[in-house]
Design a protein around this motif. Structure first.
Motif, short mmCIF file in Angstrom:
data_model
loop_
_atom_site.label_atom_id
_atom_site.label_comp_id
_atom_site.label_asym_id
_atom_site.label_seq_id
_atom_site.Cartn_x
_atom_site.Cartn_y
_atom_site.Cartn_z
N ALA A 1 1.23 3.31 11.50
CA ALA A 1 1.24 1.72 10.22
C ALA A 1 0.27 2.39 10.85
N PRO A 2 -1.45 2.07 9.73
CA PRO A 2 -2.70 1.77 9.59
C PRO A 2 -2.90 0.01 11.00
N TRP B 1 0.02 -5.11 9.88
CA TRP B 1 1.13 -3.78 8.89
C TRP B 1 2.39 -3.51 9.58
N GLY B 2 3.19 -3.64 8.36
CA GLY B 2 4.75 -2.96 8.68
C GLY B 2 4.48 -1.83 9.41
N GLN B 3 6.36 -1.72 9.47
CA GLN B 3 6.11 -0.26 9.98
C GLN B 3 6.63 1.49 9.57
N VAL C 1 0.86 -0.80 0.02
CA VAL C 1 -0.09 -0.08 -0.05
C VAL C 1 0.93 1.21 0.03
N VAL D 1 -9.29 -4.62 -3.69
CA VAL D 1 -8.85 -3.81 -2.97
C VAL D 1 -9.06 -2.16 -3.74
N HIS E 1 -9.34 5.21 8.02
CA HIS E 1 -9.65 4.57 6.52
C HIS E 1 -10.50 3.72 6.60
N GLY F 1 -4.32 10.07 1.82
CA GLY F 1 -5.07 8.71 1.79
C GLY F 1 -4.19 7.60 1.16
N LEU F 2 -4.53 6.29 1.95
CA LEU F 2 -4.23 4.95 1.42
C LEU F 2 -4.59 4.54 -0.12
N SER G 1 -13.71 -3.31 6.24
CA SER G 1 -12.76 -3.28 6.97
C SER G 1 -12.35 -1.74 7.67
N ASN H 1 -10.57 -10.87 4.21
CA ASN H 1 -10.86 -9.61 3.44
C ASN H 1 -10.28 -8.18 4.52
N SER H 2 -9.18 -9.05 5.25
CA SER H 2 -8.45 -7.54 5.83
C SER H 2 -7.17 -7.29 6.12
N PHE H 3 -6.56 -6.33 6.25
CA PHE H 3 -5.45 -6.53 6.24
C PHE H 3 -4.24 -6.45 8.10
N ASP H 4 -3.67 -7.16 8.54
CA ASP H 4 -3.63 -6.87 10.07
C ASP H 4 -2.59 -8.11 9.98
N TYR I 1 -9.70 1.17 9.64
CA TYR I 1 -8.48 0.62 9.76
C TYR I 1 -7.62 2.34 10.67
N PHE J 1 -10.18 1.37 -1.95
CA PHE J 1 -9.66 2.29 -0.20
C PHE J 1 -10.46 3.22 -0.39
N GLY J 2 -10.82 3.94 0.88
CA GLY J 2 -11.36 5.40 0.70
C GLY J 2 -10.36 6.72 0.78
N GLY J 3 -10.40 7.43 0.86
CA GLY J 3 -9.57 8.61 0.99
C GLY J 3 -9.28 8.96 2.13
N TRP K 1 -3.92 1.10 -3.10
CA TRP K 1 -3.77 -0.49 -2.93
C TRP K 1 -2.72 -0.44 -4.19
N SER L 1 -1.14 -7.19 -4.36
CA SER L 1 -0.87 -8.31 -3.39
C SER L 1 -0.04 -9.15 -4.02
N GLN M 1 1.13 5.16 1.07
CA GLN M 1 0.77 6.91 1.34
C GLN M 1 1.96 7.78 0.48
N TYR N 1 3.77 0.49 2.98
CA TYR N 1 3.42 -0.69 3.94
C TYR N 1 3.37 -1.66 2.96
N LEU O 1 -5.52 -2.24 12.28
CA LEU O 1 -7.36 -2.83 12.06
C LEU O 1 -8.09 -2.64 13.25
#
Lengths: 116, 111
Positions: free
Chosen positions: B45-46, A106-108, A36, B100, B89, A43-44, B36, A101-104, B38, B102-104, A46, A49, A38, A94, B48
């Motif tokens: 970092a984000p 995250w790296g730093q 991802v 995937v 987010h 915002g983030l 989801s 379907n979620s992300f967990d 975040y 994302f929102g803003g 994608w 993957s 930023q 990141y 969850l």
């Protein structure tokens, strides 16, 4: 479960770069890894993957052809690579483990600065 | 495909509740229960908060809850605390070829 990313990078336009994301605490091939972006104050986004079990990768159209995502199962590491950086590639990148379907987690994050 | 639409900012006083919306289309939020949320503090970092629309991972406060109606998902933060001040987010699954979205992002300010 932890993802540890490589350190900040300062590069010039046209240079190549590979940043890394090392996974620990779980079975690496069992979960997709996502990258991802930023940009500053934004915002983030994608980027893409990858399935570490077979290295199948899928990319956002916005990044397809400009970056390459790969993995090394021997070191439980995922990579994000550019062959020719642009100033617009600057940002924080990141990696995250896809859990369903979620992300967990995250790296730093890895800060990449591309400047002439 | 456009990003999901979130308000740029919301605010509330300590103890109050706020809701952040995340609007998509019938191709993403409207078709899948895979939204989801975040939380991202500055220079962090984000993290969850909510998965599959309304499920909370272990360790996440019960003050955070998620819901969905039609093409819009929502995150509600109840009993606002100073530590909730952060960016939030939303993410939705869309399709197998572009999975995937994302929102803003929304900045929550605790007054």
């Amino acid at each position: 479960v932890q993802l540890v990313q490589s350190g900040a990078e300062l590069k010039k336009p046209g240079e190549s770069l590979r940043i890394s994301c090392r996974a620990s605490g779980y079975i690496f091939p069992s979960y997709w890894i996502t990258w991802v972006r930023q940009m500053p104050g934004k915002g983030l986004e994608w980027m893409g993957s990858i399935d570490p079990s077979d290295s199948y990768a899928i990319y956002s159209p916005s990044f397809q052809g400009h970056v390459t995502i790969s993995t090394d199962r021997s070191t439980n590491t995922a990579y994000l690579q550019w062959t020719s950086l642009r100033t617009s590639d600057s940002g924080i990148f990141y990696c995250a483990r896809a859990d369903g379907n979620s992300f967990d987690p995250w790296g730093q994050g890895t800060l990449v600065t591309v400047s002439p | 495909q456009s990003a999901l639409t979130q308000p740029a900012s919301v605010s509330g006083s300590p103890g109050q509740s706020i809701t952040i919306s995340c609007t998509g289309t019938s191709n993403d939020i409207g078709s899948y229960n895979y939204v989801s949320w975040y939380q991202q503090h500055p220079d962090k970092a984000p993290k969850l908060l909510i998965f599959d629309v309304s499920s909370r991972p272990s360790g996440v406060s019960h003050r955070f809850s998620g819901s969905k109606s039609g093409n819009t998902a929502s995150l509600t933060v109840s009993g606002l605390q100073a530590e909730d001040e952060a960016n939030y987010h939303c993410v939705s699954y869309t399709s197998i070829t572009l999975p995937v979205l994302f929102g803003g992002g929304t900045t929550l300010t605790v007054l």
